[in-house]
Design a protein around this motif. Structure first.
Motif, PDB file in Angstrom:
ATOM      1  N   THR B 278       1.533   0.130 -12.430  1.00 18.79           N
ATOM      2  CA  THR B 278       0.705   0.242 -11.229  1.00 18.79           C
ATOM      3  C   THR B 278       0.544  -1.133 -10.603  1.00 18.79           C
ATOM      4  O   THR B 278       0.011  -2.048 -11.220  1.00 18.79           O
ATOM      5  N   PRO B 279       1.021  -1.274  -9.386  1.00 17.76           N
ATOM      6  CA  PRO B 279       0.835  -2.528  -8.674  1.00 17.76           C
ATOM      7  C   PRO B 279      -0.477  -2.529  -7.875  1.00 17.76           C
ATOM      8  O   PRO B 279      -0.894  -1.485  -7.393  1.00 17.76           O
ATOM      9  N   THR B 280      -1.112  -3.679  -7.773  1.00 16.43           N
ATOM     10  CA  THR B 280      -2.286  -3.766  -6.915  1.00 16.43           C
ATOM     11  C   THR B 280      -1.852  -3.988  -5.475  1.00 16.43           C
ATOM     12  O   THR B 280      -2.632  -3.873  -4.558  1.00 16.43           O
ATOM     13  N   GLN B 281      -0.623  -4.335  -5.313  1.00 16.72           N
ATOM     14  CA  GLN B 281      -0.118  -4.600  -3.971  1.00 16.72           C
ATOM     15  C   GLN B 281       1.389  -4.363  -3.961  1.00 16.72           C
ATOM     16  O   GLN B 281       2.059  -4.604  -4.952  1.00 16.72           O
ATOM     17  N   GLY B 282       1.927  -3.891  -2.851  1.00 19.55           N
ATOM     18  CA  GLY B 282       3.366  -3.704  -2.722  1.00 19.55           C
ATOM     19  C   GLY B 282       3.860  -2.477  -3.468  1.00 19.55           C
ATOM     20  O   GLY B 282       3.081  -1.653  -3.953  1.00 19.55           O
ATOM     21  N   THR B 283       5.180  -2.395  -3.575  1.00 20.19           N
ATOM     22  CA  THR B 283       5.774  -1.241  -4.248  1.00 20.19           C
ATOM     23  C   THR B 283       6.739  -1.747  -5.304  1.00 20.19           C
ATOM     24  O   THR B 283       7.272  -2.842  -5.189  1.00 20.19           O
TER      25      THR B 283
END
Lengths: 1111, 372
Positions: B278-283
């Motif tokens: 799971t990213p906090t930002q982006g993909t």
């Protein structure tokens, strides 16, 4: 493809409707079922009258060729269009023709006449392209036509056409090698060409046709070196590679004396004492000379190194590599280092470039390790590098490893071992092994590291480690029995055959160190024998045999068991080995003799294997070459010759006048020119002054020269020859021993030295005379002019009356090189000469020197010094500029002017006359120049120090400045004993040139050429036009000429029209032509045109002349 | 010199051939295909391949192999450099050098190749000269006087690209605030080397159009701090088929400029089956075939540090990887040259008009690798 053809079918069907249909896909010229029909379309289009249709058809045909489809059946239809007016169509027809002419020779002949016509076209581009296509048509029948065309083009006016001719030479050679002799003649001619455009191409032709004719290069060597930086990059590569080979045949190995020098260092140090002892042991001396003689580099060798060095900064990797290999093969060890940085830079380029560069670095790093050590980290490996690159970097790192950096390198290697790329890991382990063998200190560390790897989970890693350990252990087996034991245990787990075989061999070889384990290993192996790989089986047999010999009690039965198994093995090698060993070790009645020696045979001390770099000794191939990369001789590779033991005669490179006839002069011989130039000027005044008096002074002169020459030459050498000073101070020593040789060397570094020294000798004599006579005679204008002419006549007369001087003179003319000491004398004489003219004499002096210059240049052996016969210096009043005002100079006033005489010490320098006047009532002492701050490329020849300047006195000296054809100021400090003044000399652009004589036709030709030259680059860059309105005083011819010649150092060119005025000169530093045309029009209007390669000079000159004329 | 040239796409089709001397059969490429097969990876194809009668020298660009056929000794770099020049010329003319672009402009390509080599020896390789001989497909002849130099930096290695659209013969002088930083340089032939040596300014009469004015290298002693940092925690459990992945990318001082286009790629070990993150930002994407994890972060906001964490699924039964993968990070900083190089001024001589000048600084991480 099928879809494509369907598409084409559709196209074919509708092709008659018009061209736009084809417009957007010319590449779709597929030929399948509709093959026949489609070509019909094309033929139809080619036959049509519309150029657009023809173009479209040609585009489709070319697209077919590009995809490798056969379009040869269209040949007749295409060849018809060879004379087509449309340039686009024509170009494509040429493409087609070159591709298919070989297959359709008869039809191709139809096109030849078109090209023959093209060869005569007034447009150089058309001439060149006609020659290019004609020479590309590979039809043997036209060889004579090609030969003729090449010969003609080789003497074409346009350098572009000459370049094309050079390109055509290898084409013709490959078509018909029998033409070689004739082609060599053309090459010889083109090699003498002075344009940079031609140089690269002709050397390429030389390399392909006659690389063995190294003698053709001699005369052109210095020119090539000097042109090199301006040649296009591809030509640079070819020239540098060729010159590397040339240098290897002509110069001595700069590193040859390295070891010898060290040995005799002490002696060399006290070299000055040698002279005293010389007489005693002369013979000894001679014998030892070869050894003891310090190496002095041939100035031509130095020239090559110096002129190639800046190219290390080229953007072209091939050029950088070429220079790097040149330095590697030719430079003294201490200087090779400069190439490392450039090579490291190349490594940041494309991976293909990296690959080639690393191959070369690998070879170089074996010989010259120190050079790359500072860049060690640049060779660290990134996980994203391709394996090819990784392995090469590893190779370099291994080569660079030494006692000091080994720990860093080993730590780096440890990271590599973790890599996922297994091939690379294996290579890393081998690299560790090599480091361990090369550096004794770390052997144990490495061994321990490798042993740790034995417990690695990856079998490949373990296997590779085993193999490496085996080699390492062979070096000192006794100390490592525990490692052997450890490895013996591995046989249970490790499956890689090579590793198993290695372990078994180790145990067998050192079974005496592990007496208890060895039989046990054999027992296990005997059990698994049948399942082993062949190499393992062979080692099992070996192990068995060795154990049988050392420990037969325990292993006799086991051995026999193994041998029996082997006897019935499927592999015949194994069966043979078993049979052979059984005969050898098991004593029977018959084989008793051999078995006695069996132990010696098997357990002989084996030499440890040597880990060798695969790049060792690869440098016998020229670096950077294809052969080097492949480590095999490629077709056409030219061997790099070994250094000669004795240097061949360096004088072969001296250029004589005949080779150096400039393009723009017709005068083929020096004598002729001299005559032409001097007669009208001097004949009337000849014999006016007393020949006897000057003959006296003349006769004194040689002795003076001789006595002065010996002692001065050294001082001068260190003072003026700053260029040579880096060649080592030893040269001074050698000078005494071999003055003759040194002279040759000393004069060489400049390209134009040969004429210089000849010139100088003359000028020396002249000045002497002048001095002698001017002391007695008055300072009137006519007087001095007659003097100059008398000196002229004297030199002729004296040559008849004085056999000795005549001889001297002859030498100076035919062999210009060995004249250096005279150069120094001229420096000296300059001092004597300079104080004589008083300030008001300056203009007179100018005339004298100008006629002197004319005289000298007529004599000169060079192309660069052309006689300014048309100059009218008496018109131009010399403008003086202030260098130091009386007040700021605290009583010392300094003025300077551009005397417009050639600077005798260096033809590339502008002579600046400086006049000091001391207005104080004390003596000014030691006036000199200090700390010149010059723009790059600029050089300055300082005037000799003025020791004392008495109060009220005035002194004039001459210094030379090479402004590099720019109007940048030369800044320097003027020092007296007590003060320093910052001053600067800024030349007006008109002073950066010297007059050139040419006829009207030559002028036009040069002008045309200059305009044409610029076509390849940017239009009109060589020509500047400006309209102007003449000033009121510029009415007469005389006034215009005077104003122009006073604004710039130009000489008038005769002109048919009386409304036109033409002037010519060339820049002092680079010799670029400057052509000025003034056309007067109705009223006061006029048009000024300046043609010059140097844009900036042209622009500035226009401004100056404009100003001069419109005042 | 260069005998023939074959262009081969990644599928192994020869889609263009050109011969400068007699025709060489395209079957010579079989040796190349053989080597290509052996190399497995395209980048591992040796650039020089000997065959019984010829030598093949190749480069790989934009998924196209440029294979030159050589018959006699020639410096390999000579050929490689030339091929790269061809590629650059195609890019200049067509904007790209892909198979499609070449096929579309096959006639222009052919004409270009014809002009660039004569009998296998380079003839005209300068863009401005070629453009006078052969017109580019789209004629964009701007009369605007403008110069823009974009400065692109990678680690401590950089280039100055120039885009010159000036009429006449402008003589330009470009000076730097701090030329001492430059350690090693190489120039376009138009640059006057001597002035650089003495004054450390770039003096040149530029050719028209886009070209690379200078390559340079900034010595490691001047190495400027890398503007990003990476905190990573990757581990594989000894037993069981999973591992943990936790990576944070943060900013160090960037002088107020934002770091953009941040992309992290990781080559995971073979045993990694899949990743659940799971990213906090982006993909992020994980390609289970090539084993490449790509995390496209985009622009980093200094207030919110991007983080990517989750579980790694391993192949069950396989031993755990002995080594953690390396993290490769790319980023870009507009308006900033990380090396500290600053253009001081650009002067023009020789022409009277006033040029439009502009400088663009870009910092780009080329091969920024974090060893874990």
């Amino acid at each position: 493809m099928s879809a494509g053809s369907a598409y084409n079918d559709e196209k074919g069907g509708s092709s008659n409707t018009g061209e736009p249909e084809y417009g957007h896909d010319p590449a779709s010229g597929g030929i399948f079922s509709s093959d026949y029909k489609r070509h019909d379309d094309l033929k139809e289009m080619l036959d049509s009258n519309k150029d657009s249709l023809k173009l479209e058809a040609m585009k489709r045909i070319v697209a077919m060729i590009a995809r490798g489809k056969n379009a040869s059946d269209l040949f007749p239809a295409v060849v018809k269009n060879v004379a087509c007016k449309n340039i686009e169509v024509k170009k494509l027809v040429y493409v087609y023709l070159v591709r298919y002419a070989e297959e359709q020779q008869d039809l191709a002949l139809l096109s030849i006449s078109t090209f023959q016509r093209g060869l005569k076209d007034p447009n150089q581009l058309i001439r060149a392209s006609a020659l290019r296509v004609l020479s590309s048509i590979r039809v043997t029948i036209i060889v004579p036509i090609m030969m003729l065309a090449i010969k003609e083009a080789a003497s074409d006016m346009s350098p572009y056409v000459r370049k094309t001719a050079a390109h055509a030479i290898p084409k013709l050679y490959s078509l018909d090698p029998d033409q070689k002799d004739q082609l060599i003649e053309v090459i010889e001619k083109l090699l003498a060409d002075k344009t940079t455009l031609v140089a690269g191409s002709v050397v390429m032709a030389f390399e392909e046709v006659c690389p063995e004719r190294i003698d053709l290069i001699h005369k052109n060597y210095r020119k090539l070196c000097n042109l090199l930086i301006d040649v296009e990059e591809w030509g640079q590569v070819v020239i540098i590679n060729m010159l590397t080979r040339y240098a290897r045949t002509q110069f001595l190995n700069p590193n040859h004396n390295e070891s010898l020098l060290e040995e005799s260092a002490e002696k060399a140090f006290y070299g000055s004492d040698e002279e005293e002892t010389e007489e005693k042991d002369e013979k000894e001396e001679v014998a030892a000379l070869a050894k003891r003689k310090p190496y002095v580099m041939d100035p031509d060798h130095r020239l090559l190194l110096r002129n190639t060095k800046p190219l290390l900064q080229s953007r072209n990797a091939a050029v950088v590599m070429a220079v790097a290999q040149l330095y590697f093969h030719l430079a003294p060890k201490a200087e090779v280092g400069v190439i490392a940085k450039a090579q490291v830079r190349l490594m940041r380029s494309h991976s293909e470039v990296q690959y080639v560069v690393l191959q070369n670095v690998a070879t170089m790093s074996i010989k010259r390790r120190g050079m790359f050590e500072p860049y060690l980290k640049s060779f660290y490996i990134r996980s994203t590098d391709p394996t090819l690159i990784k392995v090469l970097k590893l190779e370099v790192l291994t080569n660079l490893a030494n006692e000091t950096n080994i720990s860093t390198i080993l730590r780096e290697f440890q990271t590599y071992i973790k890599s996922m790329d297994k091939d690379f890991v294996a290579a890393s382990i081998q690299a560790i092994g090599r480091c361990a063998t090369n550096i004794g200190e770390v052997r144990d560390t490495c061994l321990n590291g490798l042993v740790q790897l034995l417990s690695n989970r990856d079998e490949l890693v373990v296997a590779e480690s085993v193999v490496v350990i085996k080699k390492l252990l062979q070096m000192q087996p006794a100390q490592h029995s525990d490692i052997i034991k450890h490895m013996a245990k591995l046989t249970d787990n490790i499956q890689v055959p090579m590793a198993r075989a290695s372990i078994l061999w180790l145990i067998g070889e050192y079974c005496e160190h592990v007496p208890k384990i060895a039989p046990d290993v054999l027992r296990k192996m005997a059990k698994s024998f049948t399942n082993e790989e062949d190499i393992v089986k062979l080692q099992i047999i070996n192990l068995a045999a060795k154990l049988y010999l050392t420990n037969s009690k325990q292993t006799k039965l086991l051995t026999q068991y193994v041998l029996n198994l082997a006897k019935y093995d499927q592999n015949y090698d194994i069966r043979d080995r078993a049979r052979f060993i059984r005969q050898l070790i098991v004593p029977t009645e018959k084989s008793g003799v051999l078995s006695k020696y069996a132990k010696k045979l098997f357990l002989a001390l084996k030499p440890a294997p040597v880990f060798e770099s695969p790049f060792k000794d690869r440098d016998h191939f020229q670096l950077g070459s294809l052969s080097h990369l492949l480590n095999a001789k490629a077709t056409g590779y030219q061997e790099l010759p070994a250094w000669p033991g004795m240097a061949p005669d360096p004088s072969v490179r001296n250029v004589e006048v005949k080779e150096a006839v400039p393009e723009w002069t017709r005068c083929s011989s020096r004598e002729k020119r001299k005559e032409k130039v001097e007669k009208p000027f001097y004949s009337d005044s000849e014999g006016e002054s007393g020949p006897t008096e000057s003959a006296d002074s003349e006769s004194e002169l040689p002795s003076e020269m001789e006595s002065g020459g010996g002692s001065e030459s050294e001082e001068g050498g260190s003072g003026s020859g700053s260029e040579e000073s880096d060649e080592g101070s030893e040269s001074g020593k050698e000078k005494k021993k071999k003055p003759e040789k040194i002279k040759v060397r000393k004069t060489l570094p400049e390209s134009a030295e040969s004429e210089q020294s000849g010139e100088e000798e003359k000028s020396v004599r002249k000045r002497k005379e002048r001095k002698a006579s001017s002391e007695s005679s008055s300072e009137e204008e006519e007087e001095s002019s007659s003097e100059s002419s008398s000196s002229e006549s004297e030199s002729e007369e004296e040559s008849e009356s004085e056999p000795e001087t005549k001889k001297k003179k002859k030498i100076s003319l035919s062999k210009p090189a060995p004249k250096l000491p005279k150069k120094e004398i001229s420096l000296l004489d300059l001092d004597d000469f300079i104080p004589t003219p008083s300030p008001q004499v300056t203009p007179i002096n100018n005339i004298v020197s100008n006629s002197l210059a004319t005289d000298l240049q007529g004599l000169s052996l060079t192309d660069s010094a052309l006689s300014p016969t048309m100059i009218s210096p008496s018109f131009s009043s010399v403008k003086t500029y202030e260098l130091l005002h009386r007040i700021t100079g605290e009583g010392l006033a300094v003025e300077y002017c551009f005397s417009r005489q050639p600077y005798s010490l260096d033809p590339h320098m502008v002579a600046v006359q400086i006049q000091f006047s001391n207005n104080t009532d004390t003596e000014a002492k030691s006036l000199r120049i200090q700390e010149p701050k010059l723009m790059s490329g600029m050089r300055m020849q300082e005037f000799p120090e003025i020791e004392v300047l008495a109060p009220g006195e005035t002194v004039t000296v001459v210094m030379g400045i090479d402004f590099c054809d720019s109007t940048q100021a030369a800044n320097f400090q003027l020092c007296t004993q007590t003060r320093k003044f910052y001053v600067s000399i800024q030349p007006p652009v008109g002073e950066l040139m010297m007059p050139v004589f040419m006829s009207e036709n030559e002028f036009k030709k040069e002008q045309e050429q200059l305009i044409k030259l610029s076509m390849g680059h940017l239009m009109g860059m060589n020509e500047i036009n400006e309209k102007l309105t003449m000033g009121e005083k510029c009415q007469s011819d005389h006034a215009i000429v005077q104003r122009v010649t006073s604004a710039a150092n130009l000489s008038r060119v005769p002109c048919g029209s009386d409304r036109e005025y033409r002037f010519a000169a060339k820049t002092v530093a680079s010799g670029s032509l400057v052509l000025v045309t003034v056309v007067t029009k109705e009223g006061m209007a006029a048009q000024l045109t300046v043609n010059c390669e140097k844009m900036v000079i042209g622009t500035m000159l226009v401004k100056d002349i404009l100003q001069a004329l419109s005042q | 010199m260069i005998h023939s040239l074959f262009l081969i796409n990644s599928a192994g089709d020869i889609f263009l051939e050109k011969h400068w001397k007699s025709v060489v059969s395209r079957s010579v490429c079989d040796y190349f295909f053989e080597a290509q097969e052996k190399a497995v990876d395209v980048e591992n194809v040796p650039p020089v391949i000997p065959t019984p009668h010829h030598y093949l020298i190749s480069i790989y660009q934009d998924k196209v192999f440029f294979v030159a056929v050589i018959q006699t000794e020639v410096p390999p770099l000579f050929v490689i450099e030339f091929l790269h020049r061809v590629v650059a010329m195609f890019r200049d003319y067509f904007g790209e050098c892909s198979e499609a672009a070449i096929k579309e402009n096959v006639v222009t390509v052919y004409e270009l190749l014809e002009e660039m080599l004569d009998n296998g020896f380079p003839l005209a390789t300068e863009s401005n000269i070629l453009k006078e001989l052969i017109r580019p497909p789209t004629i964009l002849r701007s009369v605007v006087n403008s110069i823009t130099g974009s400065t692109v930096f990678a680690e401590i290695q950089g280039v100055i690209d120039a885009s010159i659209k000036l009429s006449g013969m402008p003589d330009l002088t470009l000076s730097f605030m701090n030329p001492r930083l430059l350690d090693d340089v190489s120039f376009h032939p138009c640059v006057r080397f001597k002035r650089w040596e003495s004054e450390r300014v770039l003096s040149f009469i530029p050719p028209d159009g886009n070209f690379r004015l200078m390559d340079y290298h900034v010595g490691s002693q001047n190495l400027v701090a890398i503007p990003v940092y990476v905190n990573h925690n990757i581990n594989f459990k000894e037993s069981g088929s999973s591992g943990r992945f936790d990576v944070t990318v943060g900013l160090k001082q960037t002088m107020g400029k934002s770091v953009e286009g941040v992309i992290m790629t990781v080559h995971m070990p073979k045993v990694v089956l899949n990743m659940n993150l799971t990213p906090t930002q982006g993909t992020y994407t994980y390609d289970p075939v090539t084993k490449i994890l790509t995390w496209d972060i985009g622009k980093i906001n200094p207030q919110k540090i991007p983080n990517l964490k989750g579980v790694i699924c391993l192949q069950s039964g396989a031993p755990k990887p002995e080594e953690n993968p390396n993290l490769n990070i790319q980023f870009r900083i507009q308006q900033l040259a990380i090396s500290g190089i600053k253009v001081n001024r650009l002067d023009m001589f020789g022409e009277k008009y006033k040029p439009f000048k502009g400088v663009k600084y870009v910092t780009k991480a080329g091969k920024f690798q974090v060893r874990t």
